[in-house]
Design a protein around this motif. Structure first.
Motif, PDB file in Angstrom:
ATOM      1  N   CYS A 199     -82.866  13.449  44.423  1.00  0.00           N
ATOM      2  CA  CYS A 199     -83.016  13.822  43.005  1.00  0.00           C
ATOM      3  C   CYS A 199     -81.960  13.397  42.000  1.00  0.00           C
ATOM      4  CB  CYS A 199     -83.372  15.464  42.759  1.00  0.00           C
ATOM      5  SG  CYS A 199     -84.967  15.875  43.267  1.00  0.00           S
ATOM      6  N   GLY A 200     -82.097  12.744  41.049  1.00  0.00           N
ATOM      7  CA  GLY A 200     -81.099  12.231  40.166  1.00  0.00           C
ATOM      8  C   GLY A 200     -80.291  11.009  40.767  1.00  0.00           C
ATOM      9  N   MET A 202     -82.128   8.736  43.533  1.00  0.00           N
ATOM     10  CA  MET A 202     -83.122   7.846  43.936  1.00  0.00           C
ATOM     11  C   MET A 202     -84.476   8.032  43.356  1.00  0.00           C
ATOM     12  SD  MET A 202     -82.452   7.812  48.015  1.00  0.00           S
ATOM     13  CE  MET A 202     -83.587   6.747  48.479  1.00  0.00           C
ATOM     14  N   LYS A 203     -84.724   9.251  42.864  1.00  0.00           N
ATOM     15  CA  LYS A 203     -86.041   9.654  42.372  1.00  0.00           C
ATOM     16  C   LYS A 203     -85.666  10.522  41.017  1.00  0.00           C
ATOM     17  CE  LYS A 203     -86.834  13.221  45.722  1.00  0.00           C
ATOM     18  NZ  LYS A 203     -87.862  13.552  46.712  1.00  0.00           N
ATOM     19  N   PHE A 204     -86.575  10.333  40.055  1.00  0.00           N
ATOM     20  CA  PHE A 204     -86.675  11.391  38.786  1.00  0.00           C
ATOM     21  C   PHE A 204     -87.273  12.556  39.183  1.00  0.00           C
ATOM     22  CE2 PHE A 204     -88.202  13.051  34.911  1.00  0.00           C
ATOM     23  CZ  PHE A 204     -86.992  12.327  33.922  1.00  0.00           C
ATOM     24  N   CYS A 205     -86.506  13.719  38.962  1.00  0.00           N
ATOM     25  CA  CYS A 205     -87.108  15.014  39.192  1.00  0.00           C
ATOM     26  C   CYS A 205     -87.115  15.997  38.159  1.00  0.00           C
ATOM     27  CB  CYS A 205     -86.451  15.711  40.537  1.00  0.00           C
ATOM     28  SG  CYS A 205     -86.236  14.951  41.861  1.00  0.00           S
ATOM     29  N   ILE A 206     -88.169  16.699  38.177  1.00  0.00           N
ATOM     30  CA  ILE A 206     -88.207  18.003  37.157  1.00  0.00           C
ATOM     31  C   ILE A 206     -88.395  19.253  37.995  1.00  0.00           C
ATOM     32  CG2 ILE A 206     -89.524  18.850  35.243  1.00  0.00           C
ATOM     33  CD1 ILE A 206     -90.586  16.391  34.518  1.00  0.00           C
ATOM     34  N   ARG A 207     -87.626  20.302  37.719  1.00  0.00           N
ATOM     35  CA  ARG A 207     -87.450  21.424  38.395  1.00  0.00           C
ATOM     36  C   ARG A 207     -87.557  22.606  37.527  1.00  0.00           C
ATOM     37  NH1 ARG A 207     -83.450  20.927  43.462  1.00  0.00           N
ATOM     38  NH2 ARG A 207     -81.905  19.299  42.067  1.00  0.00           N
ATOM     39  N   ASN A 208     -88.228  23.598  38.049  1.00  0.00           N
ATOM     40  CA  ASN A 208     -88.358  24.864  37.149  1.00  0.00           C
ATOM     41  C   ASN A 208     -88.373  26.045  38.253  1.00  0.00           C
ATOM     42  OD1 ASN A 208     -90.606  27.009  35.604  1.00  0.00           O
ATOM     43  ND2 ASN A 208     -88.544  26.566  34.566  1.00  0.00           N
ATOM     44  N   PHE A 224     -90.815  11.385  40.586  1.00  0.00           N
ATOM     45  CA  PHE A 224     -91.217  10.362  40.579  1.00  0.00           C
ATOM     46  C   PHE A 224     -90.269   9.502  41.182  1.00  0.00           C
ATOM     47  CE2 PHE A 224     -92.518  12.562  37.087  1.00  0.00           C
ATOM     48  CZ  PHE A 224     -94.001  12.345  36.792  1.00  0.00           C
ATOM     49  N   ARG A 225     -90.734   8.385  42.078  1.00  0.00           N
ATOM     50  CA  ARG A 225     -89.850   7.295  42.797  1.00  0.00           C
ATOM     51  C   ARG A 225     -90.615   5.941  42.516  1.00  0.00           C
ATOM     52  NH1 ARG A 225     -89.923   9.309  47.477  1.00  0.00           N
ATOM     53  NH2 ARG A 225     -91.313   7.504  48.843  1.00  0.00           N
ATOM     54  N   GLN A 226     -89.707   5.202  41.912  1.00  0.00           N
ATOM     55  CA  GLN A 226     -90.199   3.706  41.943  1.00  0.00           C
ATOM     56  C   GLN A 226     -90.218   3.087  43.082  1.00  0.00           C
ATOM     57  OE1 GLN A 226     -88.718   1.556  38.572  1.00  0.00           O
ATOM     58  NE2 GLN A 226     -89.890  -0.273  38.991  1.00  0.00           N
ATOM     59  N   GLU A 227     -91.490   2.318  43.488  1.00  0.00           N
ATOM     60  CA  GLU A 227     -91.479   1.435  44.509  1.00  0.00           C
ATOM     61  C   GLU A 227     -91.982  -0.059  44.268  1.00  0.00           C
ATOM     62  OE1 GLU A 227     -93.404   3.824  47.542  1.00  0.00           O
ATOM     63  OE2 GLU A 227     -91.611   5.086  48.100  1.00  0.00           O
ATOM     64  N   LYS A 228     -91.319  -0.682  43.866  1.00  0.00           N
ATOM     65  CA  LYS A 228     -91.643  -1.902  43.392  1.00  0.00           C
ATOM     66  C   LYS A 228     -92.531  -1.912  42.237  1.00  0.00           C
ATOM     67  CE  LYS A 228     -91.266  -4.508  47.814  1.00  0.00           C
ATOM     68  NZ  LYS A 228     -91.867  -5.048  49.047  1.00  0.00           N
ATOM     69  N   PRO A 359     -82.857   7.339  37.601  1.00  0.00           N
ATOM     70  CA  PRO A 359     -83.063   8.553  38.015  1.00  0.00           C
ATOM     71  C   PRO A 359     -82.679   9.745  37.306  1.00  0.00           C
ATOM     72  CG  PRO A 359     -82.741   7.069  39.843  1.00  0.00           C
ATOM     73  CD  PRO A 359     -82.240   6.490  38.636  1.00  0.00           C
ATOM     74  N   GLN A 360     -82.881  10.858  37.115  1.00  0.00           N
ATOM     75  CA  GLN A 360     -82.347  12.003  36.441  1.00  0.00           C
ATOM     76  C   GLN A 360     -82.896  13.476  37.322  1.00  0.00           C
ATOM     77  OE1 GLN A 360     -81.948  12.311  32.379  1.00  0.00           O
ATOM     78  NE2 GLN A 360     -82.670  10.207  31.786  1.00  0.00           N
ATOM     79  N   ASP A 361     -82.323  14.445  37.227  1.00  0.00           N
ATOM     80  CA  ASP A 361     -82.548  15.668  37.645  1.00  0.00           C
ATOM     81  C   ASP A 361     -82.975  16.738  36.699  1.00  0.00           C
ATOM     82  OD1 ASP A 361     -83.302  17.738  39.345  1.00  0.00           O
ATOM     83  OD2 ASP A 361     -81.572  17.888  40.493  1.00  0.00           O
ATOM     84  N   ILE A 362     -83.727  17.100  35.972  1.00  0.00           N
ATOM     85  CA  ILE A 362     -83.800  17.944  34.809  1.00  0.00           C
ATOM     86  C   ILE A 362     -84.565  18.895  34.787  1.00  0.00           C
ATOM     87  CG2 ILE A 362     -83.590  15.765  33.475  1.00  0.00           C
ATOM     88  CD1 ILE A 362     -86.368  15.997  32.422  1.00  0.00           C
ATOM     89  N   GLY A 363     -84.584  19.955  33.906  1.00  0.00           N
ATOM     90  CA  GLY A 363     -85.533  20.892  33.956  1.00  0.00           C
ATOM     91  C   GLY A 363     -86.482  20.953  32.651  1.00  0.00           C
ATOM     92  N   GLY A 364     -86.900  21.998  32.091  1.00  0.00           N
ATOM     93  CA  GLY A 364     -87.726  21.881  30.983  1.00  0.00           C
ATOM     94  C   GLY A 364     -87.646  23.168  30.356  1.00  0.00           C
TER      95      GLY A 364
END
Length: 598
Positions: A199-200, A202-208, A224-228, A359-364
């Motif tokens: 998270c942050g 290799m992949k974009f994460c949202i955590r709560n 979310f992890r982009q693969e091509k 990639p980011q590791d965010i909340g909401g």
């Protein structure tokens, strides 16, 4: 989105318990072309129902009797089409026999070209008449979609083919549609829970809550992890009903691209959906998702899938290489997969994000900023300024009567300053929900009605104070009584209103913490009030105040003893007020911290 609030207003709500295209009243014009119910699952492949007719030939203008029969079914949809081109529009018109169970629909430009149910009442048999048009094709085939229950249905059940006299044999084999088109991809079972690794980076994460571990039973997680040219998506959270996320151009419900993982009898179904305005989601019959996997263990629902970054062939699917607000919601679902409106506000990102970018590791937040400000200002006004102002006016007149501030007694200036601050904070806070909702909220129960009452009393208090009679005027006692009763009523109603507001979806503070903390504040205030009342009563037993404001010492006390008693009384009240203010600040900080966390 158009939400207030499921967002968030809310944004995931009840999916219609329906038949064809999710409508129990049978008005299913959106399914005219595909004849596929938007129930988010695949059709059955072996029909249980049959279509029969009373003839095999027709001429333009002829009427043919058509029967649909079989085991109990709730919904149906019947059309006649060119047998050599089953994807072509419906032809001819139908005439009803039983208007209680069937109704006519207009598909395309042909009036009465389809027949559907009127309700989800179970039926075994339907009879209608089909009238051939003047420009009828040489060969016509009857097709029917039948819904046994919400997730059990058959699409385009092939019926008999009727032909015009001397019509040549069809140039292509007539379609048999019993092998209905599959609307889902192979599904596998996840062997272990997701994790936050990558998270942050290799992949974009949202955590709560923020930075929670998706392996825990209280963590809502979306990655979310982009693969091509595709994106692999993981979604997890404590829910035995459904989890869903949506991409939106704003923070309101409507016109959004949604993805749902729904628990159907301990089997998770993954589907895309369209959100139209604040209406319930319409599950797509065609699924653009691949590599679908799921897991449901110990009340934690997890699902993963892959979708292409761009899906031009699928209407309503957003490109994933653009920026959106992201919603994450959960709710209940019944055994048939019917989802219900989420009971609390969805998690909404604080800004727009591109999940294929860095990639980011965010909340909401599960509460809009305006509603957070509304709650915070009300807590400041009614937990601190009002409470302290009332204590000062009630118990500190004798203590601060000889101290002046800007030409007025200090107790009066402090009281007036705190009360005017309350009026200002309450007025600002009162406007914020209307700005957020764009009007009156029909979903907030008694809270807005009580809030309006408190606002009216809050405005009335200073207006009444402006007409306060002089100290020795005959009407002063009447004024004092009205002033006290209005203020007390406003404070009681304000506390009740806050109790109700803390559990509303737009500001859903943690349960049962919020209730216990508010009860604690009320007990704290009442306790201090009672303590000061007891102290005042004890002083009155020892001294009396005469008209020239000098203390007449009772016979049992010496002058020195009376002065010492008076000084001790002042000091005691000062200490109690200091403790009371500090306690109120502690309660306020606790509530503001809770608001900040949601």
């Amino acid at each position: 989105m158009e939400l207030p609030g499921l967002a968030f207003a809310v944004w995931m709500s009840i999916c219609f318990y329906a038949t064809v295209d999710g409508y129990p009243n049978g008005k299913v014009r959106e399914a005219c072309t595909s004849m596929i119910p938007c129930h988010g699952s695949s059709p059955q492949l072996s029909p249980e129902h049959t279509i029969t007719v009373n003839g095999t030939e027709f001429k333009p203008g002829d009427s043919i009797e058509v029967h649909l029969s079989g085991p109990d079914f709730e919904g149906f949809f019947i059309q006649a089409r060119d047998a050599e081109h089953l994807d072509s529009p419906a032809v001819g018109a139908f005439v009803l026999v039983d208007r209680r169970h069937s109704q006519l629909l207009t598909c395309g430009r042909t009036k009465n070209s389809a027949v559907s149910h009127t309700s989800k009442v179970k039926k075994k048999y339907i009879k209608v008449y089909w009238v051939s048009p003047g420009d009828a094709p040489k060969h016509v085939q009857f097709l029917a979609t039948v819904v046994k229950k919400y997730k059990t249905f058959w699409v385009k059940i092939p019926g008999p083919v009727v032909s015009q006299p001397n019509a040549p044999s069809p140039t292509t084999p007539l379609h048999t549609t019993s092998e209905a088109v599959s609307t889902s991809h192979p599904v596998s079972y996840l062997s272990k829970r997701f994790n936050a690794s990558g998270c942050g980076s290799m992949k974009f994460c949202i955590r709560n809550p923020s930075n929670c571990d998706p392996e825990s039973a209280s963590c809502f997680f979306l990655s979310f992890r982009q693969e091509k040219s595709s994106v692999f998506i993981e979604m997890s959270g404590p829910s035995e009903g459904y989890l869903a996320f949506a991409l939106s151009h704003d923070q309101w419900m409507g016109g959004d691209d949604a993805y749902l993982c729904i628990n159907e009898d301990h089997h998770v179904h993954v589907s895309t959906a369209r959100l139209k305005g604040r209406s319930p989601p319409v599950l797509d019959s065609e699924n653009a998702l691949e590599d679908v996997s799921w897991r449901l263990v110990d009340g934690v629902l997890q699902c993963s899938f892959r979708r292409s970054i761009r899906l031009p062939a699928y209407k309503g699917r957003f490109n994933l290489d653009a920026s959106y607000y992201i919603f994450l919601a959960d709710g209940e679902a019944n055994e048939g997969g019917l989802i219900y409106k989420h009971r609390r506000q969805p998690l909404i990102t604080n800004g727009i994000y591109n999940v294929t970018d860095l990639p980011q590791d965010i909340g909401g937040s599960r509460s809009p900023r305006l509603m957070k400000a509304h709650g915070a200002l009300m807590f400041v006004a009614w937990i601190t300024t009002v409470s302290i102002g009332v204590i000062v006016a009630r118990f500190f007149k004798p203590v601060w009567s000889y101290s002046f501030l800007f030409g007025k007694e200090m107790w009066f200036q402090v009281h007036r300053m705190l009360m005017l601050t309350t009026v200002m904070l309450t007025s600002i806070s009162f406007v914020l929900p209307f700005v957020y909702r764009g009007g009156w909220s029909q979903q907030a129960g008694f809270h807005p009605y009580l809030g309006c009452t408190v606002m009216a009393l809050t405005i009335f208090q200073p207006l009444m104070a402006g007409f306060r009679p002089s100290r020795h005027a005959p009407r002063r006692q009447l004024f004092n009584w009205f002033h006290w009763s209005t203020g007390t009523t406003a404070r009681i109603l304000a506390v009740v209103t806050m109790f109700l507001g803390m559990d509303l979806p737009a500001l859903d503070l943690p349960d049962p913490w919020d209730t216990y903390t508010m009860i604690g504040f009320v007990a704290w205030h009442v306790g201090i009030d009672v303590l000061l009342e007891i102290h005042s009563y004890c002083l009155i037993r020892k001294v009396e105040v005469i008209e020239d404001d000098r203390v007449q010492i009772l016979q049992s006390l010496t002058s020195a003893e009376a002065e010492a008693s008076q000084n001790f009384g002042r000091l005691f009240k000062q200490i109690v007020l200091t403790i009371y203010v500090c306690g109120n600040i502690v309660f306020l900080i606790a509530f503001l911290a809770a608001i900040n966390q949601i």
